[in-house]
Design an enzyme around this catalytic site. Sequence first.
Site, PDB file in Angstrom:
ATOM      1  N   GLU A 160       6.207   4.787   7.226  1.00  0.00           N
ATOM      2  CA  GLU A 160       5.751   5.904   6.398  1.00  0.00           C
ATOM      3  C   GLU A 160       6.567   7.171   6.684  1.00  0.00           C
ATOM      4  OE1 GLU A 160       1.141   4.525   5.645  1.00  0.00           O
ATOM      5  OE2 GLU A 160       1.579   5.819   7.348  1.00  0.00           O
ATOM      6  N   LYS A 192       4.069  -7.070   3.909  1.00  0.00           N
ATOM      7  CA  LYS A 192       3.874  -5.663   3.618  1.00  0.00           C
ATOM      8  C   LYS A 192       3.581  -4.960   4.935  1.00  0.00           C
ATOM      9  CE  LYS A 192       0.562  -3.443   3.313  1.00  0.00           C
ATOM     10  NZ  LYS A 192      -0.121  -2.481   4.280  1.00  0.00           N
ATOM     11  N   SER A 204      -7.501   9.611  -0.353  1.00  0.00           N
ATOM     12  CA  SER A 204      -7.648  10.261  -1.673  1.00  0.00           C
ATOM     13  C   SER A 204      -6.561   9.868  -2.650  1.00  0.00           C
ATOM     14  CB  SER A 204      -7.669  11.782  -1.482  1.00  0.00           C
ATOM     15  OG  SER A 204      -6.527  12.223  -0.799  1.00  0.00           O
ATOM     16  N   THR A 219       0.876  -1.181   0.000  1.00  0.00           N
ATOM     17  CA  THR A 219       0.000   0.000   0.000  1.00  0.00           C
ATOM     18  C   THR A 219       0.915   1.234   0.000  1.00  0.00           C
ATOM     19  OG1 THR A 219      -0.235  -0.249   2.412  1.00  0.00           O
ATOM     20  CG2 THR A 219      -2.036  -1.053   1.033  1.00  0.00           C
ATOM     21  N   THR A 250       0.120  -3.081  11.363  1.00  0.00           N
ATOM     22  CA  THR A 250      -0.580  -3.139  10.077  1.00  0.00           C
ATOM     23  C   THR A 250       0.317  -3.878   9.149  1.00  0.00           C
ATOM     24  OG1 THR A 250      -1.807  -1.167  10.189  1.00  0.00           O
ATOM     25  CG2 THR A 250      -1.418  -1.924   8.077  1.00  0.00           C
ATOM     26  N   ASN A 286      -0.465  10.438   5.718  1.00  0.00           N
ATOM     27  CA  ASN A 286      -1.697  10.004   6.381  1.00  0.00           C
ATOM     28  C   ASN A 286      -2.800  11.036   6.362  1.00  0.00           C
ATOM     29  OD1 ASN A 286      -1.420   7.186   7.698  1.00  0.00           O
ATOM     30  ND2 ASN A 286       0.569   8.160   7.983  1.00  0.00           N
TER      31      ASN A 286
END
EC number: 2.3.1.35
Length: 409
Positions: A278, A181, A409, A155, A192, A404
Amino acid sequence: MSYQQIEGGVCAAQGFCAASCEANIKYENRTDMAMVFSQTPCVSAGTFTTNVVKAACVQWDQKLVSSGDPIHAVVINSGIANACTGQEGFDACEATAKAVEAQLQVPYTSVAVASTGVIGMQLPVAKLVSGVQKMSTGLSDSNQAGTDASKAIMTTDTVNKEIAVTFTIGGKQVVLGGMSKGSGMIHPNMCTMLAFLTSDIAIEKSLLQQAVSEVVADTFNMITVDGDTSTNDTLLLLANGLAGNPCITEADTDYETFKEALFYVCRFLARKMASDGEGATKLFEAKVVNAKSKEDARILSRAIVGSNLSKAAIYGCDANFGRFLCAMGYSGAKFDQNDVELFFESKNGRMMVFSKGVPLAFDEDRALEIMKADEVTVYVDMHEGDAQATAWGCDLTYDYVKINADYRS
């Protein structure tokens, strides 16, 4: 070391193949579905999120693994998590599994499913079924097929994550491979993350589960990126027995050999996820040694890498050791600060900055050089016992908020 790292991932072990495709579940112009398949039935083991809010796919897989029935396939989609989706979410799991049954002639009750992505959106079932149909005709046991599958499940990950090792049991070469992942919404227990491991080892199911549960405690459950435990965390290990080794039925030396290899694979994937957090620029490791107990060492090391202030200090290359001591102090573990020694370590060197309750004078420029490395360790000697643990995280950067803030979107 009884194992050797080799090329490959989920297709490295005998009898396993994989495929991926562009199904347009949410993303466009990239692959977003993957399948791992073994024609030979597999025993399975798994661990799953501790979040009370569990995705439909997690509940599907938990039931499948606990049933003891064999597993033939796992189908994974990225983009939509199939969490908080009610009965429609379970229907999507069943439709996906039945599509595999129709294409590959295995019972739909032997098909695991997994999803990752946005919570609260319904999966487009027609696209899932179409994706299964595409992948069923493209299954391959090549290493490239495994690599492509590891990319399809990403992702916000910036790199794919895969590994394979080989080892010997009973004179037979055994292979264990895997992919995972994970980049954000990562925190014990687990994170996650999706991880899928495949092996041609012959092993009794309860021992496979025992090994997985024991190894997860010091690998996947020791990473954190942002303190958020996901709804979708899934680790599945499938073993089809094609290596032909004498079946492992007790916790003997063969079991320990397998567990050692499993630990290496899980640790490798866990570190890869932590370093790919991230917005991250660094892998942030905390190693606590000579603690009173293993649990204290785990609690302390996780508190260090989980602190936002600690993570910000790592990003800024700020040798502010007070951030790390503070996190240890509120972790819940009991210790005497007057016993503690704290060091900064990296490939650029090592420096003690705190000893037995007293800050040490140190060269700030030297500390900056140590902390500029792409992997930084906070090493803490508790001087209170002989237990140790290591946790992994990443620095906290401006990009984490940017990623985040517009995730949907």
